[in-house]
Motif scaffolding. Structure first.
Motif, PDB file in Angstrom:
ATOM      1  N   GLN A   1       0.464  -1.057   0.059  1.00 47.54           N
ATOM      2  CA  GLN A   1      -0.047  -0.083  -0.532  1.00 47.54           C
ATOM      3  C   GLN A   1       0.875   0.849  -0.043  1.00 47.54           C
ATOM      4  N   ASP A   2       1.882   1.489   0.504  1.00 43.78           N
ATOM      5  CA  ASP A   2       2.715   2.849   0.717  1.00 43.78           C
ATOM      6  C   ASP A   2       3.410   2.719  -0.807  1.00 43.78           C
ATOM      7  N   LEU A   3       3.496   1.757  -1.866  1.00 48.01           N
ATOM      8  CA  LEU A   3       3.750   1.295  -3.043  1.00 48.01           C
ATOM      9  C   LEU A   3       2.878   1.904  -3.923  1.00 48.01           C
ATOM     10  N   VAL A   4       1.648   2.474  -3.742  1.00 46.75           N
ATOM     11  CA  VAL A   4       0.026   2.984  -3.837  1.00 46.75           C
ATOM     12  C   VAL A   4       0.619   4.137  -3.486  1.00 46.75           C
ATOM     13  N   MET A   5       0.088   4.487  -1.823  1.00 47.95           N
ATOM     14  CA  MET A   5      -0.249   5.618  -1.328  1.00 47.95           C
ATOM     15  C   MET A   5       0.423   6.840  -1.905  1.00 47.95           C
ATOM     16  N   THR A   6       1.620   6.251  -1.092  1.00 51.61           N
ATOM     17  CA  THR A   6       2.390   8.116  -1.230  1.00 51.61           C
ATOM     18  C   THR A   6       2.666   7.840  -2.680  1.00 51.61           C
ATOM     19  N   PRO A   7       3.001   8.052  -3.504  1.00 51.05           N
ATOM     20  CA  PRO A   7       2.549   9.314  -4.783  1.00 51.05           C
ATOM     21  C   PRO A   7       1.336   9.148  -5.192  1.00 51.05           C
ATOM     22  N   LEU A   8       0.061   8.615  -4.898  1.00 51.20           N
ATOM     23  CA  LEU A   8      -0.973   9.403  -5.646  1.00 51.20           C
ATOM     24  C   LEU A   8      -1.062  10.129  -4.525  1.00 51.20           C
ATOM     25  N   LEU A   9      -1.420   9.869  -2.984  1.00 54.28           N
ATOM     26  CA  LEU A   9      -2.091  10.714  -2.133  1.00 54.28           C
ATOM     27  C   LEU A   9      -1.180  11.549  -1.532  1.00 54.28           C
ATOM     28  N   GLY A  10       0.443  11.343  -2.735  1.00 56.80           N
ATOM     29  CA  GLY A  10       1.296  12.533  -2.506  1.00 56.80           C
ATOM     30  C   GLY A  10       0.880  13.507  -3.262  1.00 56.80           C
ATOM     31  N   TRP A  11       0.773  13.220  -4.305  1.00 57.68           N
ATOM     32  CA  TRP A  11      -0.080  14.016  -5.512  1.00 57.68           C
ATOM     33  C   TRP A  11      -1.724  15.261  -4.994  1.00 57.68           C
ATOM     34  N   VAL A  12      -1.496  14.308  -3.929  1.00 56.95           N
ATOM     35  CA  VAL A  12      -3.114  15.315  -3.980  1.00 56.95           C
ATOM     36  C   VAL A  12      -2.880  16.359  -2.877  1.00 56.95           C
ATOM     37  N   TYR A  13      -2.061  15.664  -1.768  1.00 53.54           N
ATOM     38  CA  TYR A  13      -1.213  16.506  -0.738  1.00 53.54           C
ATOM     39  C   TYR A  13      -0.085  17.982  -1.449  1.00 53.54           C
ATOM     40  N   GLY A  14       0.183  17.175  -2.367  1.00 57.28           N
ATOM     41  CA  GLY A  14       1.510  18.138  -2.939  1.00 57.28           C
ATOM     42  C   GLY A  14       0.812  18.829  -3.645  1.00 57.28           C
ATOM     43  N   GLU A  15       0.162  18.591  -4.303  1.00 49.47           N
ATOM     44  CA  GLU A  15      -1.160  19.711  -5.757  1.00 49.47           C
ATOM     45  C   GLU A  15      -1.996  20.754  -4.664  1.00 49.47           C
ATOM     46  N   TRP A  16      -2.184  20.129  -3.938  1.00 48.83           N
ATOM     47  CA  TRP A  16      -3.065  20.902  -2.736  1.00 48.83           C
ATOM     48  C   TRP A  16      -1.678  21.946  -1.803  1.00 48.83           C
ATOM     49  N   ALA A  17      -1.330  21.389  -1.892  1.00 50.86           N
ATOM     50  CA  ALA A  17      -0.478  22.772  -0.945  1.00 50.86           C
ATOM     51  C   ALA A  17       0.393  23.525  -1.936  1.00 50.86           C
ATOM     52  N   PHE A  18       0.811  23.053  -3.301  1.00 50.74           N
ATOM     53  CA  PHE A  18       1.743  23.973  -4.199  1.00 50.74           C
ATOM     54  C   PHE A  18       0.537  25.060  -4.618  1.00 50.74           C
ATOM     55  N   GLN A  19      -1.045  24.799  -4.749  1.00 49.22           N
ATOM     56  CA  GLN A  19      -2.169  25.792  -4.743  1.00 49.22           C
ATOM     57  C   GLN A  19      -2.433  26.539  -4.105  1.00 49.22           C
ATOM     58  N   LYS A  20      -1.766  26.391  -2.512  1.00 46.93           N
ATOM     59  CA  LYS A  20      -3.206  26.978  -1.239  1.00 46.93           C
ATOM     60  C   LYS A  20      -1.513  28.108  -1.064  1.00 46.93           C
ATOM     61  N   GLU A  21      -0.210  27.771  -1.855  1.00 47.89           N
ATOM     62  CA  GLU A  21       0.504  28.297  -1.170  1.00 47.89           C
ATOM     63  C   GLU A  21       0.785  29.754  -2.151  1.00 47.89           C
ATOM     64  N   ARG A  22       0.797  29.304  -3.694  1.00 45.67           N
ATOM     65  CA  ARG A  22       0.129  30.445  -4.945  1.00 45.67           C
ATOM     66  C   ARG A  22      -1.167  31.724  -4.441  1.00 45.67           C
ATOM     67  N   GLU A  23      -2.202  30.829  -4.244  1.00 44.89           N
ATOM     68  CA  GLU A  23      -3.312  31.742  -3.299  1.00 44.89           C
ATOM     69  C   GLU A  23      -3.164  32.447  -2.330  1.00 44.89           C
ATOM     70  N   ILE A  24      -2.206  31.942  -1.403  1.00 42.01           N
ATOM     71  CA  ILE A  24      -1.991  33.085  -0.074  1.00 42.01           C
ATOM     72  C   ILE A  24      -0.730  34.170  -1.147  1.00 42.01           C
ATOM     73  N   ILE A  25      -0.052  33.278  -0.988  1.00 36.98           N
ATOM     74  CA  ILE A  25       1.223  34.634  -2.195  1.00 36.98           C
ATOM     75  C   ILE A  25      -0.111  35.940  -2.678  1.00 36.98           C
ATOM     76  N   GLN A  26      -0.023  35.667  -3.776  1.00 44.76           N
ATOM     77  CA  GLN A  26      -1.409  36.418  -4.551  1.00 44.76           C
ATOM     78  C   GLN A  26      -1.889  37.344  -3.473  1.00 44.76           C
ATOM     79  N   ARG A  27      -2.475  37.211  -2.292  1.00 44.99           N
ATOM     80  CA  ARG A  27      -3.626  37.917  -1.701  1.00 44.99           C
ATOM     81  C   ARG A  27      -2.879  38.340  -0.395  1.00 44.99           C
ATOM     82  N   GLY A  28      -1.322  38.866  -1.435  1.00 43.13           N
ATOM     83  CA  GLY A  28      -0.543  39.220  -0.382  1.00 43.13           C
ATOM     84  C   GLY A  28       0.274  39.014   1.043  1.00 43.13           C
ATOM     85  N   SER A  29      -0.457  37.573   0.588  1.00 45.75           N
ATOM     86  CA  SER A  29       0.917  36.609   1.836  1.00 45.75           C
ATOM     87  C   SER A  29       0.120  36.780   3.090  1.00 45.75           C
ATOM     88  N   THR A  30      -1.330  37.006   2.700  1.00 42.56           N
ATOM     89  CA  THR A  30      -2.112  37.005   4.605  1.00 42.56           C
ATOM     90  C   THR A  30      -3.470  35.938   4.294  1.00 42.56           C
TER      91      THR A  30
END
Length: 454
Positions: free
Chosen positions: A181-210
């Motif tokens: 399950q780690d062979l599957v969960m790490t890349p798949l759920l890592g994709w979901v979490y990593g993309e979410w974190a990547f986009q949230k960071e960009r959204e916050i920066i666009q709001r002037g880091s607020t």
């Protein structure tokens, strides 16, 4: 000790937030926020030919044909390698009942080969390691490639390579058998979490880091989403020089035993950075593009990933000597095209023994491919084919390798949700077991859900 580490960690958060806030105020006076280009390139900011998407599952990791920052990826990969070795060393010092790593006096190379040869197997680590630790690890790998200017599919392939060969079949194989399950969960759920974190960071920066109008909350959130980029940018802004170029790191949690028999809860932050040239900061405001869903034409994003939860009726061969019954079932899937998907399924239940009436733990897992007919319609018949293993009482000597095939119906409810029923016939190659499993489950697609672009 636990309280001390918690205060140190909190202090780092506050330091990152205050320095980021101070540097933002400082740079606003010059109408600029320094974000080193090498840590913030983005696929969405590239101008690429539509021809790129004619082969959506091509991999650009090894030749960077679209201007991806391969130099940063290589540098980060070295740091990630050091992180993996360091993490393995920390885990090796923790109690075996926490990590489920077995103690052994065998030479390391022999232990590694024995574990690799014995696996992969279904592990039974603590839920927070499998469901929180591994997705976070995968998300860290994912953002290394994503922030080097690669698109989502390339970042996923990078995550799969690093988690498979760097972790499961790398350093962790010195201590335990690689985990299915780690062979599957790490890349798949890592994709979901990593993309979410990547986009949230960009959204916050666009709001002037607020966040909620607060710069302190905004910079604290940035620190948690990506402590490496946040602290690195803060130090560079504070000194007005390129002190750090790129780095990697992670938040961690552990319970450390004390001599009194009690344990301390410890939260810690580990960071690694590549030093910069020290030259003065140049360049203007870093302005990330808008959200991925509105700017990217790439049809391969996290919406091709699914999870499901359901129940299975087990009609088992009499050779198992257990009664038929019901078992909860969950799956992880990846939908390559509307007509083609793959999934990893797992079922577990306590069933009554037909020998003595006691309860027996039954487990079944399988990797399957599905081909859907009428793939553009809401109701889609499909065929499935795969292989897996069934075992009793978590004992590998009872395990039976099984091929399986079957039929099913997939009902699309909306772009995120679907309901699916299938019947699969399992055939065991060792003792010729023949089992029938009927499953009903609800499926959830991440990201934009089923968008029908492919």
């Amino acid at each position: 000790m636990g309280r001390y580490l918690w205060f140190v960690c909190t202090g780092l958060c506050l330091l990152g937030s205050f320095t980021a806030g101070a540097s933002s105020d400082q740079t606003e006076a010059h109408e600029a926020i320094y974000r080193p280009a090498i840590t913030n390139s983005s696929w969405e900011q590239k101008v690429v030919s539509p021809v790129v998407y004619r082969d959506p599952y091509s991999v650009a990791l090894f030749n960077a044909p679209h201007g991806e920052d391969r130099e940063r990826l290589n540098s980060q990969s070295k740091l990630v390698g050091a992180f993996i070795v360091t993490t393995a060393g920390v885990l090796a010092l923790l109690p075996s009942d926490f990590t489920q790593w077995e103690d052994s006096d065998e030479p390391l190379h022999k232990r590694w080969w024995d574990n690799v040869r014995a696996g992969p197997t279904w592990d039974r680590d603590e839920w927070y390691l499998n469901w929180l630790g591994h997705p976070y690890l995968g998300g860290m790998f994912y953002q290394v490639a994503r922030k080097s200017g690669y698109r989502q599919w390339d970042a996923f392939i990078y995550t799969a390579l690093m988690s498979t060969f760097g972790w499961e079949y790398g350093v962790e194989a010195f201590a335990e058998v690689p985990s299915i399950q780690d062979l599957v969960m790490t890349p798949l759920l890592g994709w979901v979490y990593g993309e979410w974190a990547f986009q949230k960071e960009r959204e916050i920066i666009q709001r002037g880091s607020t966040v909620w109008g607060s710069r302190f909350l905004g910079n604290t959130a940035l620190l948690f989403l990506d402590p490496i980029d946040a602290l690195g940018a803060s130090v560079n802004n504070l000194f007005g020089r390129e002190v750090f170029i790129a780095g990697t790191g992670y938040w961690g949690y552990q319970e450390a035993p004390r001599a009194t028999g009690e344990s301390d809860k410890q939260v810690y932050l580990q960071l690694n950075y590549r030093l910069g040239s020290g030259k003065p900061v140049t360049g203007g405001r870093y302005a990330p593009s808008s959200a991925y869903t509105t700017h990217s034409k790439d049809p391969v994003d996290s919406s091709i990933i699914s999870v499901s939860l359901g129940t299975t009726y087990l009609n088992l061969d009499s050779r198992w000597q257990v009664a038929n019954g019901w078992a909860p079932t969950y799956t992880f899937g990846i939908h390559f095209y509307p007509s083609l998907s793959a999934r990893l399924s797992y079922s577990r239940a306590k069933l009554d023994s037909t020998r003595n009436g006691s309860q027996v733990i039954y487990e079944n897992y399988s990797a399957d491919m599905q081909y859907y007919f009428r793939a553009q319609q809401q109701l889609r018949p499909f065929v499935t084919l795969g292989f897996g293993e069934t075992l009793l009482e978590e004992e590998q000597d009872t395990s039976v390798f099984q091929w399986n095939g079957g039929l099913g119906l997939h009902l699309k409810l909306n772009r995120h949700w679907a309901f699916q029923m299938d019947w699969r016939h399992f055939y065991g190659t060792r003792n010729h077991h023949q089992d029938d499993l009927v499953t009903g489950q609800f499926i959830y697609r991440f990201g934009r859900g089923e968008n029908g672009q492919l």
